[in-house]
Design a protein around this motif. Sequence first.
Motif, PDB file in Angstrom:
ATOM      1  N   LEU A 261      61.499  49.557  55.693  1.00 16.91           N
ATOM      2  CA  LEU A 261      60.212  50.556  55.371  1.00 16.91           C
ATOM      3  C   LEU A 261      58.952  50.757  56.218  1.00 16.91           C
ATOM      4  N   SER A 262      58.815  50.318  57.604  1.00 12.92           N
ATOM      5  CA  SER A 262      58.577  49.863  58.647  1.00 12.92           C
ATOM      6  C   SER A 262      58.868  49.010  60.075  1.00 12.92           C
ATOM      7  N   HIS A 263      57.789  49.179  60.553  1.00 17.64           N
ATOM      8  CA  HIS A 263      57.890  48.552  62.245  1.00 17.64           C
ATOM      9  C   HIS A 263      56.550  48.346  62.544  1.00 17.64           C
ATOM     10  N   TRP A 264      56.834  46.778  63.084  1.00 15.57           N
ATOM     11  CA  TRP A 264      55.336  46.095  62.834  1.00 15.57           C
ATOM     12  C   TRP A 264      55.895  46.061  64.150  1.00 15.57           C
ATOM     13  N   LYS A 265      55.631  46.775  65.170  1.00 15.65           N
ATOM     14  CA  LYS A 265      55.333  46.804  66.637  1.00 15.65           C
ATOM     15  C   LYS A 265      55.641  45.859  67.500  1.00 15.65           C
ATOM     16  N   SER A 266      54.477  44.991  67.160  1.00 12.31           N
ATOM     17  CA  SER A 266      53.205  44.505  68.234  1.00 12.31           C
ATOM     18  C   SER A 266      53.884  42.902  68.072  1.00 12.31           C
ATOM     19  N   GLN A 267      54.871  42.981  66.822  1.00 12.02           N
ATOM     20  CA  GLN A 267      55.575  41.026  66.409  1.00 12.02           C
ATOM     21  C   GLN A 267      57.609  42.076  66.846  1.00 12.02           C
ATOM     22  N   GLY A 268      57.676  42.791  67.271  1.00 11.89           N
ATOM     23  CA  GLY A 268      58.905  43.313  67.669  1.00 11.89           C
ATOM     24  C   GLY A 268      60.131  42.657  66.111  1.00 11.89           C
ATOM     25  N   THR A 269      59.669  43.627  64.857  1.00 11.78           N
ATOM     26  CA  THR A 269      60.549  43.106  63.854  1.00 11.78           C
ATOM     27  C   THR A 269      60.035  44.180  63.056  1.00 11.78           C
ATOM     28  N   TYR A 270      61.248  44.481  62.192  1.00 19.32           N
ATOM     29  CA  TYR A 270      61.309  45.713  61.057  1.00 19.32           C
ATOM     30  C   TYR A 270      60.986  45.049  59.385  1.00 19.32           C
ATOM     31  N   VAL A 271      60.641  45.631  59.038  1.00 17.53           N
ATOM     32  CA  VAL A 271      60.050  45.008  57.103  1.00 17.53           C
ATOM     33  C   VAL A 271      61.605  46.093  56.365  1.00 17.53           C
ATOM     34  N   LEU A 272      61.934  44.738  55.786  1.00 19.90           N
ATOM     35  CA  LEU A 272      63.227  45.338  55.260  1.00 19.90           C
ATOM     36  C   LEU A 272      62.974  46.326  53.551  1.00 19.90           C
ATOM     37  N   ASP A 273      63.430  47.306  53.397  1.00 20.54           N
ATOM     38  CA  ASP A 273      63.244  47.660  52.149  1.00 20.54           C
ATOM     39  C   ASP A 273      63.897  47.533  50.908  1.00 20.54           C
ATOM     40  N   PRO A 274      63.283  46.630  50.110  1.00 20.34           N
ATOM     41  CA  PRO A 274      64.549  46.033  49.310  1.00 20.34           C
ATOM     42  C   PRO A 274      65.059  46.941  48.083  1.00 20.34           C
TER      43      PRO A 274
ATOM     44  N   GLN B 263      55.803  26.320  67.605  1.00 14.07           N
ATOM     45  CA  GLN B 263      57.611  26.410  66.946  1.00 14.07           C
ATOM     46  C   GLN B 263      58.353  25.350  67.741  1.00 14.07           C
ATOM     47  N   ASN B 264      57.486  24.990  68.430  1.00 13.31           N
ATOM     48  CA  ASN B 264      58.100  23.297  69.247  1.00 13.31           C
ATOM     49  C   ASN B 264      58.410  22.133  68.056  1.00 13.31           C
ATOM     50  N   VAL B 265      59.580  22.591  67.592  1.00 16.32           N
ATOM     51  CA  VAL B 265      59.965  21.856  66.094  1.00 16.32           C
ATOM     52  C   VAL B 265      61.493  21.130  66.680  1.00 16.32           C
ATOM     53  N   ALA B 266      61.173  19.871  66.673  1.00 12.34           N
ATOM     54  CA  ALA B 266      62.678  18.808  66.938  1.00 12.34           C
ATOM     55  C   ALA B 266      63.087  17.913  65.376  1.00 12.34           C
ATOM     56  N   MET B 267      63.554  17.075  65.131  1.00 15.05           N
ATOM     57  CA  MET B 267      63.810  16.501  64.897  1.00 15.05           C
ATOM     58  C   MET B 267      63.091  14.959  64.865  1.00 15.05           C
ATOM     59  N   GLU B 268      63.527  14.604  66.494  1.00  9.91           N
ATOM     60  CA  GLU B 268      63.277  13.103  66.120  1.00  9.91           C
ATOM     61  C   GLU B 268      61.737  12.396  65.641  1.00  9.91           C
ATOM     62  N   PRO B 269      61.320  13.379  66.498  1.00  7.68           N
ATOM     63  CA  PRO B 269      59.343  13.420  66.221  1.00  7.68           C
ATOM     64  C   PRO B 269      58.818  13.559  64.526  1.00  7.68           C
ATOM     65  N   LEU B 270      59.503  14.446  64.413  1.00  5.37           N
ATOM     66  CA  LEU B 270      59.259  15.384  63.173  1.00  5.37           C
ATOM     67  C   LEU B 270      59.493  13.994  62.109  1.00  5.37           C
ATOM     68  N   LEU B 271      60.889  13.212  62.059  1.00  7.27           N
ATOM     69  CA  LEU B 271      60.891  12.367  61.508  1.00  7.27           C
ATOM     70  C   LEU B 271      60.090  10.961  61.425  1.00  7.27           C
ATOM     71  N   LYS B 272      59.802  10.666  62.750  1.00  6.84           N
ATOM     72  CA  LYS B 272      58.934   9.662  62.986  1.00  6.84           C
ATOM     73  C   LYS B 272      57.293   9.682  62.239  1.00  6.84           C
ATOM     74  N   GLU B 273      56.576  11.001  62.305  1.00  9.04           N
ATOM     75  CA  GLU B 273      55.806  11.689  61.292  1.00  9.04           C
ATOM     76  C   GLU B 273      55.531  11.657  59.558  1.00  9.04           C
ATOM     77  N   CYS B 274      57.312  11.568  59.274  1.00  8.36           N
ATOM     78  CA  CYS B 274      57.294  11.583  57.973  1.00  8.36           C
ATOM     79  C   CYS B 274      57.144   9.776  57.725  1.00  8.36           C
TER      80      CYS B 274
ATOM     81  N   SER C 255      59.535  31.726  72.137  1.00  5.98           N
ATOM     82  CA  SER C 255      58.551  30.624  71.496  1.00  5.98           C
ATOM     83  C   SER C 255      57.377  31.578  71.729  1.00  5.98           C
ATOM     84  N   ASN C 256      57.941  32.802  71.706  1.00  8.45           N
ATOM     85  CA  ASN C 256      56.654  34.582  72.034  1.00  8.45           C
ATOM     86  C   ASN C 256      55.924  34.078  70.521  1.00  8.45           C
ATOM     87  N   ARG C 257      56.347  33.948  69.979  1.00  9.68           N
ATOM     88  CA  ARG C 257      55.236  33.600  68.311  1.00  9.68           C
ATOM     89  C   ARG C 257      55.835  35.116  67.578  1.00  9.68           C
ATOM     90  N   GLY C 258      56.279  35.793  68.235  1.00  2.00           N
ATOM     91  CA  GLY C 258      56.424  36.924  67.580  1.00  2.00           C
ATOM     92  C   GLY C 258      57.411  37.143  66.467  1.00  2.00           C
TER      93      GLY C 258
END
Length: 615
Positions: free
Chosen positions: A314-327, A225-236, A258-261
Amino acid sequence: MKIKLKRIAVIILTFTACTAFAQKTNQVFNLGSNDIVVNGEFNDFKLEIEVRQEVAGVEIATLTLTSPQKAVPSKFSLKWGVPSNNIAGYWSSHSFLDKTIAPDWGPSTVRSMLAREAPVICLFGHDDSNRQTFAVSEVLNTVISTTAVREEDGMMYNEIQFFTEKNRALSTYRVEIRLDSRPVPYSQALNDVADWWASFEQYTPAQVPEVARMPVYSSWYSYHQNVAMEPLLKECKLAKEMGFESIIIDDGWQTMDSNRGYAYTGDWEPERIPEMKEFVKAVHDLGMKFILWYAVPFVGEKSKAFERMKGKTLSHWKSQGTYVLDPRFPEVRKFIIATYVKAVEDWDLDGFKLDFMARFTANKDTKLVANDGRDYASVNEATDVLMTELMSALRKIKPDIMIEFRRPYVGPAMRKYGNMFRADDCPNVATINRIGTSDLKMLSGNTAVHADMLMWHYDEPVETAALQLLNVMFSVPQISVRLADIPEDHFKMIQFYTAYWLKNRKVLLDGQFHPSNPLMNYPMLSGWSSKKKITTVFADMVVPLEILPGTAIDIINAKSSKKIVIDVKGKSSQFQYTIQDCLGKETMSETVSLQEGVFSFEVPPSGLISFTQLD
């Protein structure tokens, strides 16, 4: 178009047989010399069955249910048995590491729907032959397919179940069952199933731009999750010099958390990369395409969007702190579509990595009714409408837009929307990547099959690091190591094998493909065209080599031992052979006369031997 024309011709030239059943159970019809038992209560529905032959050894049954007024269909199933003669195992999109036959008290099962798996099972022999492959045209709604052996009689018993979940009221329902009993390689039987699905107008696969078939640099394992423009441009810049044509910026760009949720996911504002438009332009200036990650179904509980979408989930993914939208809510579909259209228009994106599509699914608490603001009862049907409208909107802006999905939401209907199918996450596990890409490749037709992002520890010997790439040579590689930081020999290895892949990608991506010994998790992969054959071997085993006029042969030694043993068949011929290590350094080049028999060569671990005919 060729597929559809061929299909029409087949229908005209073959026979049909019709039978009608109503309000009955345990009716029988014949398909490919198998007595198929239809088990179910059809109530007001009349069932008509038409059987036709597609080609010798392949028959298709069309089941049509009709009712004078709309009604909710009841569950029904098809059951049949086949002798277990030379049936070594079974293949399904869900079997993965365990392709062994299960007993009938715990049958092997694949549960398929729009965004999960595929409705097909292949019974294969000890010689990699197809013994029986059965597939279903219903790829939108849930189908449960099973196979198992019964110890009392040594028979394999197969079953296909329909309407296991409550469905909306229907007046007509039509489904096809395709049964293939030809003694062809199991991989061919599966390829043909993929072509069959693609022949249906409603499942026409998306066009695949050439750039979707080129190597990709991914930010995920290298930066998380530690993305930034300059180092990634160097990789590109480094990746572009090697032949990588696009970059995927993965999770992290949309939040400073940056909690990966996914608690803050759903607003899709570039909090970590505020200069997104400039970033995309800089990547374009390098001659690369820019793909951005999104988690389509999620609205995080701490996002601003959550208040707008409250009650439409549609549901709640509690461990990830998110809800799933109902299309099924039109407001949800409008919100999702507007999000991606705005991103393309504002930032000039070239594609999306659309994640977590399998979360769009009903659960035991889902009310499958079109009320309280929902305009669809079925989650699958609403998801199909969402994705169809989304792709239409995006392709109006960029006709060649790239869309990546990953296992398990890579079934036949998903090919309508996505043109890049990726193996499931398997960081640093080369074998899993090999199995995942091989499985995908057999069912994906011309859709670009991508490996999971490649990573390894930088202290690895270069021969070991190379195994990550060698295990996925028959798919599109995605690299996710820091090119600016890896050891020099690792960098040279990526250079060499990327150049090799680019030179041979027509064979690797488009040639005939066969993963051998599925029960052993494919210890050898082979791909070939009329002019070249490439075999990658992952265990100490004999490699069959058939001499054909004008055909070059490469064998990649994707293991730690040096011995490559070949068993030659065909007319004697003179060859120039060259051996290279994983850095591309030539270690030997000599002339050899190959005739029927066994030959042995010393090839460095993760190296390759190339044979070129001289006569």
